[in-house]
Write a protein that holds these residues in place. Structure first.
Motif, PDB file in Angstrom:
ATOM      1  N   ARG A 196      57.713  47.317  35.409  1.00 36.20           N
ATOM      2  CA  ARG A 196      56.784  47.457  34.291  1.00 36.20           C
ATOM      3  C   ARG A 196      55.985  46.173  34.170  1.00 36.20           C
ATOM      4  N   GLY A 197      54.793  46.293  33.618  1.00 39.26           N
ATOM      5  CA  GLY A 197      53.918  45.139  33.500  1.00 39.26           C
ATOM      6  C   GLY A 197      54.248  44.279  32.289  1.00 39.26           C
ATOM      7  N   VAL A 198      54.010  42.995  32.428  1.00 39.69           N
ATOM      8  CA  VAL A 198      54.180  42.032  31.337  1.00 39.69           C
ATOM      9  C   VAL A 198      52.868  41.275  31.180  1.00 39.69           C
ATOM     10  N   ASP A 199      52.250  41.367  30.015  1.00 38.16           N
ATOM     11  CA  ASP A 199      51.015  40.629  29.772  1.00 38.16           C
ATOM     12  C   ASP A 199      51.306  39.130  29.767  1.00 38.16           C
ATOM     13  N   VAL A 200      50.527  38.378  30.514  1.00 35.77           N
ATOM     14  CA  VAL A 200      50.716  36.933  30.600  1.00 35.77           C
ATOM     15  C   VAL A 200      49.462  36.238  30.097  1.00 35.77           C
ATOM     16  N   PRO A 201      49.557  34.961  29.718  1.00 36.18           N
ATOM     17  CA  PRO A 201      48.397  34.257  29.157  1.00 36.18           C
ATOM     18  C   PRO A 201      47.218  34.201  30.124  1.00 36.18           C
ATOM     19  N   PRO A 202      46.009  34.162  29.574  1.00 36.09           N
ATOM     20  CA  PRO A 202      44.818  34.058  30.427  1.00 36.09           C
ATOM     21  C   PRO A 202      44.900  32.861  31.361  1.00 36.09           C
ATOM     22  N   MET A 203      44.478  33.053  32.597  1.00 33.85           N
ATOM     23  CA  MET A 203      44.411  32.026  33.644  1.00 33.85           C
ATOM     24  C   MET A 203      45.763  31.624  34.211  1.00 33.85           C
ATOM     25  N   SER A 204      46.851  32.151  33.660  1.00 36.84           N
ATOM     26  CA  SER A 204      48.168  31.697  34.127  1.00 36.84           C
ATOM     27  C   SER A 204      48.470  32.175  35.545  1.00 36.84           C
ATOM     28  N   THR A 205      47.805  33.239  35.998  1.00 36.20           N
ATOM     29  CA  THR A 205      47.992  33.693  37.376  1.00 36.20           C
ATOM     30  C   THR A 205      46.719  33.525  38.205  1.00 36.20           C
ATOM     31  N   ALA A 206      45.763  32.759  37.688  1.00 38.30           N
ATOM     32  CA  ALA A 206      44.556  32.469  38.475  1.00 38.30           C
ATOM     33  C   ALA A 206      44.946  31.652  39.698  1.00 38.30           C
ATOM     34  N   ASP A 207      44.463  32.088  40.875  1.00 41.45           N
ATOM     35  CA  ASP A 207      44.906  31.428  42.101  1.00 41.45           C
ATOM     36  C   ASP A 207      43.750  30.749  42.825  1.00 41.45           C
ATOM     37  N   VAL A 208      44.125  29.870  43.735  1.00 42.56           N
ATOM     38  CA  VAL A 208      43.150  29.091  44.497  1.00 42.56           C
ATOM     39  C   VAL A 208      42.952  29.757  45.855  1.00 42.56           C
ATOM     40  N   ASP A 209      41.849  30.466  46.000  1.00 41.82           N
ATOM     41  CA  ASP A 209      41.509  31.072  47.286  1.00 41.82           C
ATOM     42  C   ASP A 209      40.360  30.339  47.965  1.00 41.82           C
ATOM     43  N   THR A 210      39.468  29.744  47.157  1.00 37.75           N
ATOM     44  CA  THR A 210      38.285  29.068  47.685  1.00 37.75           C
ATOM     45  C   THR A 210      38.179  27.694  47.040  1.00 37.75           C
ATOM     46  N   TRP A 211      37.276  26.869  47.575  1.00 35.30           N
ATOM     47  CA  TRP A 211      37.061  25.548  46.973  1.00 35.30           C
ATOM     48  C   TRP A 211      36.447  25.681  45.590  1.00 35.30           C
ATOM     49  N   ASN A 212      35.655  26.725  45.334  1.00 34.05           N
ATOM     50  CA  ASN A 212      35.136  26.950  43.982  1.00 34.05           C
ATOM     51  C   ASN A 212      36.277  27.222  43.009  1.00 34.05           C
ATOM     52  N   ASP A 213      37.266  28.039  43.462  1.00 33.43           N
ATOM     53  CA  ASP A 213      38.453  28.269  42.634  1.00 33.43           C
ATOM     54  C   ASP A 213      39.154  26.953  42.344  1.00 33.43           C
ATOM     55  N   ALA A 214      39.315  26.145  43.377  1.00 28.72           N
ATOM     56  CA  ALA A 214      40.014  24.867  43.217  1.00 28.72           C
ATOM     57  C   ALA A 214      39.314  24.007  42.181  1.00 28.72           C
ATOM     58  N   GLN A 215      37.997  23.929  42.274  1.00 33.75           N
ATOM     59  CA  GLN A 215      37.253  23.102  41.326  1.00 33.75           C
ATOM     60  C   GLN A 215      37.409  23.616  39.900  1.00 33.75           C
ATOM     61  N   SER A 216      37.312  24.925  39.727  1.00 31.71           N
ATOM     62  CA  SER A 216      37.406  25.476  38.375  1.00 31.71           C
ATOM     63  C   SER A 216      38.799  25.327  37.776  1.00 31.71           C
ATOM     64  N   LEU A 217      39.810  25.213  38.624  1.00 37.32           N
ATOM     65  CA  LEU A 217      41.188  25.084  38.144  1.00 37.32           C
ATOM     66  C   LEU A 217      41.698  23.646  38.177  1.00 37.32           C
ATOM     67  N   GLY A 218      40.817  22.703  38.451  1.00 37.44           N
ATOM     68  CA  GLY A 218      41.193  21.299  38.437  1.00 37.44           C
ATOM     69  C   GLY A 218      42.075  20.891  39.600  1.00 37.44           C
ATOM     70  N   VAL A 219      41.890  21.551  40.734  1.00 39.06           N
ATOM     71  CA  VAL A 219      42.694  21.271  41.926  1.00 39.06           C
ATOM     72  C   VAL A 219      41.833  20.573  42.958  1.00 39.06           C
ATOM     73  N   SER A 220      42.415  19.585  43.655  1.00 36.87           N
ATOM     74  CA  SER A 220      41.665  18.833  44.653  1.00 36.87           C
ATOM     75  C   SER A 220      42.447  18.704  45.934  1.00 36.87           C
ATOM     76  N   ALA A 221      41.750  18.274  46.985  1.00 39.74           N
ATOM     77  CA  ALA A 221      42.403  18.070  48.284  1.00 39.74           C
ATOM     78  C   ALA A 221      43.101  16.728  48.372  1.00 39.74           C
ATOM     79  N   GLY A 222      42.829  15.814  47.442  1.00 38.36           N
ATOM     80  CA  GLY A 222      43.440  14.494  47.511  1.00 38.36           C
ATOM     81  C   GLY A 222      43.082  13.798  48.800  1.00 38.36           C
ATOM     82  N   ASP A 223      44.087  13.301  49.527  1.00 35.07           N
ATOM     83  CA  ASP A 223      43.846  12.600  50.787  1.00 35.07           C
ATOM     84  C   ASP A 223      43.932  13.515  52.006  1.00 35.07           C
ATOM     85  N   LEU A 224      44.078  14.820  51.781  1.00 35.90           N
ATOM     86  CA  LEU A 224      44.159  15.734  52.912  1.00 35.90           C
ATOM     87  C   LEU A 224      42.838  15.764  53.666  1.00 35.90           C
ATOM     88  N   PRO A 225      42.872  15.892  55.006  1.00 38.42           N
ATOM     89  CA  PRO A 225      41.622  15.970  55.762  1.00 38.42           C
ATOM     90  C   PRO A 225      40.873  17.258  55.466  1.00 38.42           C
TER      91      PRO A 225
END
Length: 225
Positions: A196-225
């Motif tokens: 059965r489904g459980v409603d979860v808070p907005p954005m709590s399951t937003a995932d990083v598929d693209t660099w645009n997603d990463a930017q919008s979610l405050g995720v960076s590559a750090g020192d990775l090449p």
């Protein structure tokens, strides 16, 4: 509820990251932590955790010796999320039975073979998933025998942010393994699992598929090449 709920955790951390140019999602940074560490932090009360991903993640797990962790890999590598879930579930099951799960990592043996009635499955690319985890653990206190899948604010269900009845998940993996789990969809794997489904808070399951997603979610590559 999470303080008393007995659960194991499966974290998927080994995809190709094609739309990120091959940059490993698990090693992207959310603040000062990798996404893998962020996901581990979302399940601090897990009895044991299996991470499905490449061997290089062992260095990240070694920084957290307080967390009983198995590092496993689906066969063949990059065979999809269902195969990764299958490898992780098999490793946890083997750990419970006392057999050798053929793993690397820093797992500990506390002598407890009773197992956990619940298994939490998470992809490692959801930087705000901790609030979804809390919602799932709270919902587990409600009556019912179903597994629990996160449902976001748009109505999409997320099988990789879900709390499964361990017996049902293991049965699904065992049934599918006879035909092979490689490249099988999660929908096919879970075809006979009651949920059965459980409603979860907005954005709590937003995932990083693209660099645009990463930017919008405050995720960076750090020192990775």
């Amino acid at each position: 509820m999470s303080a008393t709920l007995r659960y194991d955790a499966v974290i998927l951390a080994g995809g190709r990251s094609t739309r990120l140019g091959g940059t490993p999602k698990a090693l992207l940074l959310a603040g000062d932590r990798t996404l893998l560490e962020t996901t581990l932090a979302a399940v601090p009360e897990a009895r044991q955790t299996a991470v499905a991903g490449p061997p290089e993640l062992a260095a990240v797990l070694a920084r957290h010796p307080e967390t009983p962790t198995l590092l496993v890999r689906e066969e063949p590598a990059f065979a999809g999320p269902a195969a990764a879930v299958g490898a992780a579930v098999a490793a946890l099951s083997a750990q419970d039975s006392g057999s050798d799960p053929h793993h690397t990592g820093n797992a500990t043996d506390d002598g407890d073979t009773a197992g956990s009635p619940w298994t939490l499955v998470l992809a490692c690319d959801m930087p705000q998933v901790s609030t979804a985890v809390r919602a799932l653990l709270t919902a587990a206190a409600e009556p019912g025998n179903e597994s629990l899948l996160a449902v976001d604010s748009t109505g999409n269900r997320q099988p990789l942010a879900a709390l499964y009845r361990t017996a049902d998940l293991r049965a699904a993996v065992n049934a599918a393994a006879s035909e092979g789990l490689a490249n099988k969809s999660m929908k096919a794997l879970l075809a006979r699992v009651q949920w059965r489904g459980v409603d979860v808070p907005p954005m709590s399951t937003a995932d990083v598929d693209t660099w645009n997603d990463a930017q919008s979610l405050g995720v960076s590559a750090g020192d990775l090449p």
